[in-house]
Enzyme design. Structure first.
Site, PDB file in Angstrom:
ATOM      1  N   GLY A 154       0.791  -1.219   0.000  1.00 36.27           N
ATOM      2  CA  GLY A 154       0.000   0.000   0.000  1.00 36.27           C
ATOM      3  C   GLY A 154       0.826   1.273   0.000  1.00 36.27           C
ATOM      4  O   GLY A 154       0.622   2.162  -0.832  1.00 36.27           O
ATOM      5  N   ASP A 179      10.423  -6.623  -2.388  1.00 40.05           N
ATOM      6  CA  ASP A 179       9.239  -7.249  -1.792  1.00 40.05           C
ATOM      7  C   ASP A 179       9.231  -8.717  -2.193  1.00 40.05           C
ATOM      8  O   ASP A 179       9.526  -9.044  -3.347  1.00 40.05           O
ATOM      9  CB  ASP A 179       7.954  -6.559  -2.267  1.00 40.05           C
ATOM     10  CG  ASP A 179       6.771  -6.819  -1.343  1.00 40.05           C
ATOM     11  OD1 ASP A 179       6.477  -8.001  -1.058  1.00 40.05           O
ATOM     12  OD2 ASP A 179       6.124  -5.847  -0.898  1.00 40.05           O
ATOM     13  N   ARG A 210      -6.368  -1.056  -2.162  1.00 42.90           N
ATOM     14  CA  ARG A 210      -5.528   0.077  -1.766  1.00 42.90           C
ATOM     15  C   ARG A 210      -4.177   0.134  -2.477  1.00 42.90           C
ATOM     16  O   ARG A 210      -3.557   1.192  -2.524  1.00 42.90           O
ATOM     17  CB  ARG A 210      -5.285   0.031  -0.246  1.00 42.90           C
ATOM     18  CG  ARG A 210      -4.468  -1.169   0.184  1.00 42.90           C
ATOM     19  CD  ARG A 210      -4.614  -1.511   1.651  1.00 42.90           C
ATOM     20  NE  ARG A 210      -3.877  -2.741   1.973  1.00 42.90           N
ATOM     21  CZ  ARG A 210      -4.326  -3.965   1.725  1.00 42.90           C
ATOM     22  NH1 ARG A 210      -5.474  -4.135   1.120  1.00 42.90           N
ATOM     23  NH2 ARG A 210      -3.610  -5.022   2.055  1.00 42.90           N
ATOM     24  N   ASN A 263       5.923  -4.678   8.899  1.00 41.88           N
ATOM     25  CA  ASN A 263       6.205  -5.414  10.131  1.00 41.88           C
ATOM     26  C   ASN A 263       7.377  -4.795  10.882  1.00 41.88           C
ATOM     27  O   ASN A 263       8.266  -4.180  10.294  1.00 41.88           O
ATOM     28  CB  ASN A 263       6.445  -6.899   9.854  1.00 41.88           C
ATOM     29  CG  ASN A 263       7.691  -7.132   9.032  1.00 41.88           C
ATOM     30  OD1 ASN A 263       8.784  -7.256   9.571  1.00 41.88           O
ATOM     31  ND2 ASN A 263       7.537  -7.173   7.711  1.00 41.88           N
ATOM     32  N   THR A 302      11.222  -5.896  10.188  1.00 44.22           N
ATOM     33  CA  THR A 302      11.821  -5.314   8.983  1.00 44.22           C
ATOM     34  C   THR A 302      12.155  -3.850   9.206  1.00 44.22           C
ATOM     35  O   THR A 302      13.214  -3.366   8.777  1.00 44.22           O
ATOM     36  CB  THR A 302      10.872  -5.464   7.781  1.00 44.22           C
ATOM     37  OG1 THR A 302      10.633  -6.847   7.540  1.00 44.22           O
ATOM     38  CG2 THR A 302      11.472  -4.841   6.525  1.00 44.22           C
ATOM     39  N   CYS A 351      16.922   7.678  15.686  1.00 44.51           N
ATOM     40  CA  CYS A 351      16.679   6.614  14.719  1.00 44.51           C
ATOM     41  C   CYS A 351      15.398   5.884  15.123  1.00 44.51           C
ATOM     42  O   CYS A 351      14.778   6.197  16.150  1.00 44.51           O
ATOM     43  CB  CYS A 351      17.870   5.658  14.644  1.00 44.51           C
ATOM     44  SG  CYS A 351      18.018   4.512  16.044  1.00 44.51           S
ATOM     45  N   CYS A 367      -2.700  -5.446   8.173  1.00 43.78           N
ATOM     46  CA  CYS A 367      -3.943  -5.113   7.471  1.00 43.78           C
ATOM     47  C   CYS A 367      -4.819  -6.339   7.263  1.00 43.78           C
ATOM     48  O   CYS A 367      -6.047  -6.238   7.236  1.00 43.78           O
ATOM     49  CB  CYS A 367      -3.629  -4.487   6.115  1.00 43.78           C
ATOM     50  SG  CYS A 367      -2.678  -2.955   6.211  1.00 43.78           S
ATOM     51  N   CYS A 422      20.632   4.224  23.154  1.00 43.84           N
ATOM     52  CA  CYS A 422      20.024   3.481  22.059  1.00 43.84           C
ATOM     53  C   CYS A 422      21.022   2.476  21.498  1.00 43.84           C
ATOM     54  O   CYS A 422      22.149   2.846  21.167  1.00 43.84           O
ATOM     55  CB  CYS A 422      19.584   4.438  20.942  1.00 43.84           C
ATOM     56  SG  CYS A 422      19.005   3.588  19.445  1.00 43.84           S
ATOM     57  N   CYS A 473      21.938   3.687  17.463  1.00 41.80           N
ATOM     58  CA  CYS A 473      22.617   4.923  17.043  1.00 41.80           C
ATOM     59  C   CYS A 473      23.518   5.552  18.098  1.00 41.80           C
ATOM     60  O   CYS A 473      24.401   6.340  17.753  1.00 41.80           O
ATOM     61  CB  CYS A 473      21.596   5.956  16.549  1.00 41.80           C
ATOM     62  SG  CYS A 473      20.467   6.579  17.817  1.00 41.80           S
TER      63      CYS A 473
END
Length: 250
Positions: free
Chosen positions: A38, A59, A70, A128, A131, A170, A186, A243, A246
Site C-alpha cells: 500500500g 518485496d 488500496r 512489520n 523489517t 533513529c 492489514c 540506544c 545509534c
C-alpha cells in the site's frame, strides 16, 4: 537534461526552490523502496513521475485480490504476479526512462547492506516491526536517510530518520528493539484505502526534499494522521541515550 526532460519536468523547474539544479538532483538519485504494497504503491509512482531515474523495489510477496482495494500500483490482471514485477511494469509505463530494479526477495541484512550504500534515500514501506528495525539499523550503519511510514485501520504515521545528523533519532530510539510489540497487519485489522495513499505520498515528498536538500523535513518529528477525524498531531522526538543502534555509532 534534454528538451523532453525540460518539458516533462517543467512544473518542477518553475518552482524557485527546485529549478533545474533541483530537478537534476532528482534525476541523479537512487531510491530504495522496501515494500511494494500500500505505502510503496503510493510512494514509488510519485518518485517515478518526479523523475527519480533509479528506483529499487524490494518485496517477496505476490499480488492478491484483497490487495487491490488500496495497492494502486497493481491491477486486476496482476493478481498472482510478484508485486515487484507488477510495480516495475507500472512505473516503466509511467516514465519510460526509468531504471527499476525489481528484487523479489524478503529484505534481509546482506541484501540491504549491498543496496543501501548506493541509495540517496531509503523508504521503509514495509508492514512489520522486525523489517523496520532491520532497515533502520542498516541505514544508520551507512549514514543513509530513511523515511519511515506506517498505516493501519484509520491511523497513519510518518517520520524522517536522518543519521547524517549527529543529534537525530533513529527508529530504535522511538521503538526500542528490546521491547516487545504486537504485530498488527492489514490482513487481520483492516486499513482505510486512501490512508496508505496519504502516507505513501508524504513519504515520496519527504524523500524528494531530502534528495534536493530543500525545506524542513520531519527529522526529529513524528507526524500522526487520524483519517477518521481528519486530525494531524506532531510529536517531537529526540535521540535516546543508550540506544543500541545509534548511540554506539562511531
Amino acid at each position: 537534461m534534454n528538451d523532453q526532460d525540460l518539458l516533462r519536468y517543467s512544473r518542477h523547474i518553475l518552482l524557485d526552490d527546485i529549478g533545474i539544479e533541483g530537478q537534476e538532483k532528482i534525476l541523479a538519485a537512487h531510491v530504495v523502496v522496501v515494500g511494494a504494497g500500500g505505502l510503496g504503491s503510493a510512494a514509488a509512482p510519485y518518485l517515478a513521475a518526479a523523475g527519480v531515474q533509479n528506483i529499487t523495489l524490494i518485496d517477496h510477496d505476490k499480488v492478491d485480490l484483497s490487495n487491490l482495494q488500496r495497492q494502486i500500483m497493481h491491477q486486476h490482471d496482476s493478481v498472482g504476479q510478484a508485486k515487484v514485477v507488477s510495480g516495475k511494469k507500472m512505473l516503466e509505463k509511467l516514465n519510460p526512462g526509468l531504471i527499476v530494479n525489481a528484487i523479489e526477495k524478503k529484505a534481509d541484512e546482506p541484501l540491504l547492506n549491498e543496496l543501501i550504500p548506493t541509495a540517496t534515500v531509503v523508504l521503509d514501506c514495509s508492514d512489520n516491526f522486525s523489517t523496520r528495525l532491520l532497515v533502520n539499523r542498516v541505514c544508520v550503519k551507512h549514514n543513509t536517510p530513511l523515511v519511515s511510514g506506517s498505516a493501519i485501520r484509520f491511523d497513519g504515521q510518518i517520520t524522517v530518520l536522518d543519521s547524517r545528523q549527529s543529534n537525530a533519532p533513529c527508529y530504535a530510539c522511538l521503538f526500542p528493539p528490546e521491547q516487545s510489540f504486537d504485530e498488527i497487519q492489514c490482513s487481520t485489522m483492516g486499513v482505510f484505502s486512501p490512508l496508505v495513499g496519504i502516507i505513501g505520498s508524504m513519504q515520496a515528498a519527504q524523500a524528494l526534499q531530502l534528495i534536493m536538500g530543500i525545506g524542513h523535513t520531519l527529522t526529529g518529528r513524528l507526524l500522526l494522521w487520524d483519517a477518521r477525524s481528519t486530525e494531524v498531531q506532531e510529536i517531537q522526538i529526540s535521540k535516546r541515550a543508550g540506544c543500541p543502534v545509534c548511540s554506539t555509532k562511531s
